[in-house]
Design a protein around this motif. Structure first.
Motif: not given
Length: 368
Positions: A188-190, A241-243, A261-264
């Motif tokens: 995943d590119s994220r 595309n989060r599943i 990258a999106e976590a605290k």
């Protein structure tokens, strides 16, 4: 709310107000002469009252390691009191500590099972039960000990209270093992992500519906459970595309992708502090011997790692830290290393023979 009562409580609750204000007597300056760092030798009740006019509401974190009332403290402490006498000793000190604490501050008190439950109720009364944060259980011993009988005592408590709702504990930094849990099997590119369950062990009619996996099979939550997300949120997860349905897309229990990258920026602390996280009494003894030419002059020292952990949660650089039962000087030493201001109070002669030399070494950078 129930209250704790004991013999002479009425008198004990009047002590803090009755202690007269007086000036501290200056003895000497050390290092760069920073007057914001204070080592005070004397009765901590008198010292706390003397600090009030200058530091009321300014202390971000208080750590205390009071006598545990187990006959193991230094001879200048009466460490074999009746419970009522011990509570009468603690009450006025807690009242003054509360007045020194900042609105966004917290107090941490180490204690063992001998007085832990009495102290919990007493601190409920002084700080307010709504301001209780946690009872952190510290694995103080990493071995049972040679003289252990019955059930070995291998833990201490740390009762944590805030001054008000303004207190905001800091998150702990993720360690390498926690970061390693994040993978990226689908490139995943994220970036890396953690797989989180999409089902809950509870039936909710709204959240029981069918999903179609990438190979065209419809799946529903097992009986007695339901999806963790309502239909509209699940639809968004699928479109973004989060599943995760597994490498082959055939899984019957999909997972939600939680991106690093999106976590605290950190992780929430826990109430269980094992010795490998916060040190042990054996570590503390080794630190004392290294500092004092192989001598272990303190029966119950606290390891620097324990103080480091709580200061990471409760303070930021530049904040003021106070320890009114300074003992061997650990709190002040760690606070100094972490770029916090500090005030330490100790009654015994070792304030001069142990604490002062230790803090001079820390100030000179000799101990990290």
């Amino acid at each position: 709310m129930p209250f704790l009562d004991w013999v002479n409580k009425a008198q004990a609750t009047q002590v803090a107000a009755a202690v007269p204000y007086h000036l501290l007597e200056f003895q000497s300056a050390h290092g760069n002469g920073n007057a914001e760092n204070l080592l005070i030798q004397g009765d901590n009740l008198l010292a706390l009252k003397a600090l009030l006019p200058f530091y009321r509401g300014q202390v971000k974190c208080i750590y205390i390691d009071p006598p545990y009332n187990t006959q193991s403290a230094f001879e200048h402490y009466d460490d074999k009191l009746e419970h009522s006498q011990w509570l009468s000793m603690m009450h006025p000190r807690l009242v003054l500590l509360r007045d020194l604490l900042a609105e966004d501050g917290s107090i941490w008190s180490s204690i063992d099972d001998n007085e832990a439950h009495y102290l919990k109720v007493l601190m409920d009364e002084v700080f307010g039960r709504a301001n209780f944060i946690a009872n952190i259980v510290w694995q103080s011993k990493d071995t049972p000990g040679n003289n252990a009988t019955g059930i070995a005592l291998t833990h201490n408590h740390n009762l944590v209270y805030r001054k008000s709702e303004s207190f905001r504990p800091s998150l702990l930094a993720r360690n390498d093992a926690q970061i390693a849990n994040y993978k990226n099997p689908d490139n995943d590119s994220r970036g890396p992500w953690l797989a989180a369950p999409l089902t809950r062990a509870e039936h909710r009619d709204r959240d029981v519906y069918s999903l179609t996996n990438p190979v065209g099979k419809e799946v529903i939550p097992p009986k007695g459970s339901s999806w963790r997300r309502p239909p509209d949120k699940m639809r968004w997860l699928r479109e973004d595309n989060r599943i995760w349905w597994g490498r082959e897309g055939t899984a019957e229990f999909p997972m939600e992708k939680k991106f690093l990258a999106e976590a605290k920026e950190g992780v929430v602390n826990k109430t269980w502090w094992p010795y490998d996280f916060a040190g042990s009494t054996r570590n503390a003894s080794a630190e004392m011997k290294a500092l004092f030419d192989g001598r272990k002059d303190f029966d119950t020292p606290k390891p620097e790692k324990l103080i480091q952990r709580l200061l990471e949660i409760a303070t930021n650089p530049g904040d003021l830290v106070l320890d009114s039962f300074l003992g061997s000087g650990t709190t002040a030493a760690v606070a100094h290393k972490m770029n916090r201001r500090w005030i330490g109070i100790e009654m015994g002669a070792h304030a001069v023979t142990h604490c002062l030399p230790r803090l001079e070494k820390v100030g000179a950078g000799e101990t990290g």
